[in-house]
Design a protein around this motif. Structure first.
Motif, PDB file in Angstrom:
ATOM      1  N   PHE A  44       0.832  -1.204   0.000  1.00  0.00           N
ATOM      2  CA  PHE A  44       0.000   0.000   0.000  1.00  0.00           C
ATOM      3  C   PHE A  44       0.871   1.261   0.000  1.00  0.00           C
ATOM      4  O   PHE A  44       0.536   2.249  -0.634  1.00  0.00           O
ATOM      5  CB  PHE A  44      -0.942   0.011   1.212  1.00  0.00           C
ATOM      6  N   LYS A  45       1.978   1.199   0.730  1.00  0.00           N
ATOM      7  CA  LYS A  45       2.839   2.388   0.769  1.00  0.00           C
ATOM      8  C   LYS A  45       3.417   2.664  -0.620  1.00  0.00           C
ATOM      9  O   LYS A  45       3.519   3.806  -1.048  1.00  0.00           O
ATOM     10  CB  LYS A  45       3.960   2.209   1.790  1.00  0.00           C
ATOM     11  N   LYS A  46       3.816   1.584  -1.328  1.00  0.00           N
ATOM     12  CA  LYS A  46       4.410   1.773  -2.662  1.00  0.00           C
ATOM     13  C   LYS A  46       3.356   2.166  -3.707  1.00  0.00           C
ATOM     14  O   LYS A  46       3.613   2.998  -4.572  1.00  0.00           O
ATOM     15  CB  LYS A  46       5.087   0.473  -3.109  1.00  0.00           C
ATOM     16  N   GLY A  47       2.167   1.549  -3.618  1.00  0.00           N
ATOM     17  CA  GLY A  47       1.172   1.762  -4.678  1.00  0.00           C
ATOM     18  C   GLY A  47       0.187   2.874  -4.385  1.00  0.00           C
ATOM     19  O   GLY A  47      -0.505   3.338  -5.290  1.00  0.00           O
ATOM     20  N   ALA A  48       0.101   3.301  -3.127  1.00  0.00           N
ATOM     21  CA  ALA A  48      -0.878   4.340  -2.779  1.00  0.00           C
ATOM     22  C   ALA A  48      -0.262   5.223  -1.689  1.00  0.00           C
ATOM     23  O   ALA A  48       0.686   5.943  -1.948  1.00  0.00           O
ATOM     24  CB  ALA A  48      -2.184   3.701  -2.309  1.00  0.00           C
ATOM     25  N   THR A  49      -0.781   5.139  -0.486  1.00  0.00           N
ATOM     26  CA  THR A  49      -0.236   5.941   0.615  1.00  0.00           C
ATOM     27  C   THR A  49      -0.656   5.332   1.940  1.00  0.00           C
ATOM     28  O   THR A  49      -1.678   4.627   2.014  1.00  0.00           O
ATOM     29  CB  THR A  49      -0.732   7.407   0.533  1.00  0.00           C
ATOM     30  N   ILE A  50       0.127   5.608   2.988  1.00  0.00           N
ATOM     31  CA  ILE A  50      -0.325   5.271   4.346  1.00  0.00           C
ATOM     32  C   ILE A  50      -0.447   6.556   5.165  1.00  0.00           C
ATOM     33  O   ILE A  50      -0.416   6.519   6.384  1.00  0.00           O
ATOM     34  CB  ILE A  50       0.611   4.248   5.032  1.00  0.00           C
TER      35      ILE A  50
ATOM     36  N   ASP B 125      -3.936  -5.633  -6.253  1.00  0.00           N
ATOM     37  CA  ASP B 125      -3.312  -4.480  -6.922  1.00  0.00           C
ATOM     38  C   ASP B 125      -4.357  -3.472  -7.402  1.00  0.00           C
ATOM     39  O   ASP B 125      -4.118  -2.263  -7.394  1.00  0.00           O
ATOM     40  CB  ASP B 125      -2.459  -4.947  -8.110  1.00  0.00           C
ATOM     41  N   LYS B 126      -5.511  -3.986  -7.832  1.00  0.00           N
ATOM     42  CA  LYS B 126      -6.559  -3.070  -8.326  1.00  0.00           C
ATOM     43  C   LYS B 126      -7.162  -2.263  -7.179  1.00  0.00           C
ATOM     44  O   LYS B 126      -7.517  -1.089  -7.346  1.00  0.00           O
ATOM     45  CB  LYS B 126      -7.660  -3.858  -9.053  1.00  0.00           C
ATOM     46  N   VAL B 127      -7.303  -2.906  -6.030  1.00  0.00           N
ATOM     47  CA  VAL B 127      -7.893  -2.149  -4.912  1.00  0.00           C
ATOM     48  C   VAL B 127      -6.883  -1.108  -4.402  1.00  0.00           C
ATOM     49  O   VAL B 127      -7.274  -0.018  -3.949  1.00  0.00           O
ATOM     50  CB  VAL B 127      -8.399  -3.098  -3.798  1.00  0.00           C
ATOM     51  N   ILE B 128      -5.595  -1.420  -4.505  1.00  0.00           N
ATOM     52  CA  ILE B 128      -4.574  -0.427  -4.104  1.00  0.00           C
ATOM     53  C   ILE B 128      -4.632   0.779  -5.053  1.00  0.00           C
ATOM     54  O   ILE B 128      -4.630   1.933  -4.615  1.00  0.00           O
ATOM     55  CB  ILE B 128      -3.165  -1.067  -4.084  1.00  0.00           C
ATOM     56  N   GLU B 129      -4.737   0.485  -6.350  1.00  0.00           N
ATOM     57  CA  GLU B 129      -4.859   1.589  -7.323  1.00  0.00           C
ATOM     58  C   GLU B 129      -6.119   2.405  -7.048  1.00  0.00           C
ATOM     59  O   GLU B 129      -6.108   3.642  -7.111  1.00  0.00           O
ATOM     60  CB  GLU B 129      -4.982   1.026  -8.750  1.00  0.00           C
ATOM     61  N   THR B 130      -7.209   1.699  -6.747  1.00  0.00           N
ATOM     62  CA  THR B 130      -8.479   2.391  -6.492  1.00  0.00           C
ATOM     63  C   THR B 130      -8.374   3.270  -5.255  1.00  0.00           C
ATOM     64  O   THR B 130      -8.884   4.395  -5.219  1.00  0.00           O
ATOM     65  CB  THR B 130      -9.614   1.360  -6.307  1.00  0.00           C
ATOM     66  N   MET B 131      -7.694   2.731  -4.246  1.00  0.00           N
ATOM     67  CA  MET B 131      -7.527   3.523  -3.023  1.00  0.00           C
ATOM     68  C   MET B 131      -6.774   4.815  -3.324  1.00  0.00           C
ATOM     69  O   MET B 131      -7.120   5.889  -2.826  1.00  0.00           O
ATOM     70  CB  MET B 131      -6.766   2.701  -1.986  1.00  0.00           C
ATOM     71  N   TRP B 132      -5.746   4.708  -4.152  1.00  0.00           N
ATOM     72  CA  TRP B 132      -4.934   5.886  -4.478  1.00  0.00           C
ATOM     73  C   TRP B 132      -5.744   6.884  -5.292  1.00  0.00           C
ATOM     74  O   TRP B 132      -5.698   8.092  -5.049  1.00  0.00           O
ATOM     75  CB  TRP B 132      -3.669   5.430  -5.202  1.00  0.00           C
ATOM     76  N   ASP B 133      -6.535   6.371  -6.265  1.00  0.00           N
ATOM     77  CA  ASP B 133      -7.403   7.278  -7.046  1.00  0.00           C
ATOM     78  C   ASP B 133      -8.395   7.983  -6.132  1.00  0.00           C
ATOM     79  O   ASP B 133      -8.655   9.181  -6.261  1.00  0.00           O
ATOM     80  CB  ASP B 133      -8.177   6.488  -8.117  1.00  0.00           C
TER      81      ASP B 133
END
Ligand code: SF4
Length: 477
Positions: free
Chosen positions: A346-352, A443-451
């Protein structure tokens, strides 16, 4: 060659002091880094006066999150891992009264917490959690340095904004992982569970003895924070008059059982006959206890943050006292390795960072971490582990950060209980599923979280300018 950031489990699970990793631990670490910078430049001994500017979210919720206090403690040379937290109030009171600060514990300088820590509403461009240290030197010259607390206690420098390569550490892990699909591919190729792949990566950084000692320390702090929380009565500091609830909840649950230490306590809990409704209460009690300790500037483990510090340990305790009475440190180790890796995805693909992504970045990620760890211990395949993490986040998407009065109390404390229960539920659903046919990959939910994070109004990103924070008045409490 594609470069992949290597994040250790010890980056995700860190011993810290409450109430916030981004607003307390990060600024504390930034103070320490600034002092190291001054020493490296040879200007430390020439400093006559210091001043700190806090920006954006660090300013808007900084008082409730004790950002000024943490920054000052770092300037005094204290370390969040080793400091005796019982003297924090005294130390701060002394500085307030004398208007003097022992800079790095080495030299006394004039310092007023009120005048020399400034809360600026302005946001700096790089990240919502910015801070600038300024010093006036003996020769009249001035020097300054800015840092950004990007969540989970991580701190970076501004100049790295356009040099993403520098922001990352490119140590050579044997199994470099950026996406969940890569992690899964390694598990399949090596025929190993996720924890073993992560352990191999950790072993490229430190010996297995050091890994065991480090994880044992992490678990000990987690256990102690649950123990302290369950045995401390009273009201939390900050003015909201929030009553500590885990004390009475725990008394009702533990009944007449006797014990002398946190380790004995685990055995005592196992002796109680836990029925279905009590499972929910025990897990909630563990989660709430940690975050009550966190809210009172106690010592907890960021998992991945302080605000969400209760979710992972409460699910680990659930495994130990309810699922498996024979559980050992080896089980806790596997749990932490998996949880740490999920958090790093999550840290790499989105944020914490809640200042970047709202509470989905804190409680959502902690729930995904806990769900993944639990699923592996319950015998889940790597696919089911990733599915559990995905389910846990999927049902936290869009969760806003709106702490009342800027304190990490309401809704934060209960939210950890919710994150823990969802994690257990996500694990059970994944264990009942054919995860090879999962409709939503992690991976898709991580991308969605970031969006979703990028679309979220800043009112809901740790600014206390929206949501519950503007609906509930301190005077109503
Ligand atoms: S609402 Fe969530 S993200 Fe915001 S401070 Fe509380 S726990 Fe952290």
């Amino acid at each position: 060659m594609r470069k992949i950031e290597c994040i250790s489990v010890f980056d995700m699970l860190k011993v810290g002091v409450g109430p916030s990793s981004s607003h307390t631990l990060g600024p504390w670490r930034a103070s320490q880094r600034w002092i190291a910078e001054l020493k490296q430049k040879g200007t430390f001994n020439d400093v006559e006066h210091i001043h700190i500017d806090l920006y954006g979210s660090l300013s808007l919720t900084g008082i409730g999150h004790a950002t000024d206090i943490a920054t000052v403690l770092g300037l005094c040379g204290h370390d969040p891992v080793t400091m005796d937290i019982s003297i924090i109030d005294l130390e701060i009171q002394k500085i307030r009264e004398t208007k003097k600060l022992q800079f790095n514990g080495e030299k006394e300088i004039d310092f007023s917490i009120v005048d020399d820590v400034k809360f600026n509403k302005k946001f700096l461009e790089f990240h919502p959690n910015g801070m600038t240290f300024r010093a006036k030197l003996k020769n009249g010259k001035k020097t300054s340095s800015s840092f950004y607390s990007i969540g989970g206690g991580f701190v970076v420098k501004k100049e790295r904004k356009n040099a993403s390569d520098k922001m990352k550490s490119f140590l050579e892990f044997p199994f470099p992982i950026e996406k969940a699909t890569e992690l899964l591919a390694y598990c399949k190729a090596e025929n190993k569970p996720i924890s073993e792949i992560v352990l191999e990566n950790e072993k490229s950084l430190r010996t297995e003895e050091e890994i065991n000692a480090g994880l044992k320390q992490i678990w000990d702090v987690m256990l102690e924070s649950m123990f302290i929380g369950c045995h401390t009565e009273g009201t939390l500091p900050g003015g909201l008059n929030v009553k500590r609830r885990s004390f009475e909840m725990h008394q009702r649950l533990i009944g007449e059982e006797k014990y002398d230490s946190p380790e004995d306590w685990i055995i005592a809990i196992r002796r109680t006959e836990v029925k279905f409704r009590q499972i929910l209460k025990w897990v909630s009690c563990f989660a709430i206890s940690v975050n009550e300790v966190n809210a009172s500037l106690g010592r907890v483990v960021t998992a991945p943050t302080n605000g969400s510090a209760g979710t992972v340990p409460s699910v680990m305790m659930y495994y130990m006292v309810i699922e498996n009475h024979e559980a050992t440190f080896e089980d806790m180790k596997r749990f932490m390795l998996v949880a740490g890796e999920i958090g790093s995805l999550f840290k790499k693909g989105a944020t914490i960072s809640a200042a970047m992504g709202g509470c989905q970045a804190e409680i959502g990620v902690s729930s995904a971490m806990a769900a993944g760890g639990l699923t592996e211990l319950l015998g889940g395949t790597p696919e089911q582990v990733l599915m559990a993490a995905e389910i846990a986040m999927e049902h936290h998407l869009g969760l806003t950060c709106d702490p009342i009065a800027g304190l990490v109390q309401v809704p934060c404390i209960e939210r950890n209980a919710m994150g823990a229960i969802k994690a257990i539920n996500a694990a059970e659903i994944a264990l009942e599923s054919d995860a090879t046919k999962a409709k939503v990959p992690l991976d898709k939910v991580i991308e969605t979280m970031w969006d979703t994070a990028k679309d979220m109004n800043s009112k809901y990103k740790e600014t206390s300018e929206g949501g519950l924070a503007v609906k509930v008045n301190l005077s109503d409490c």
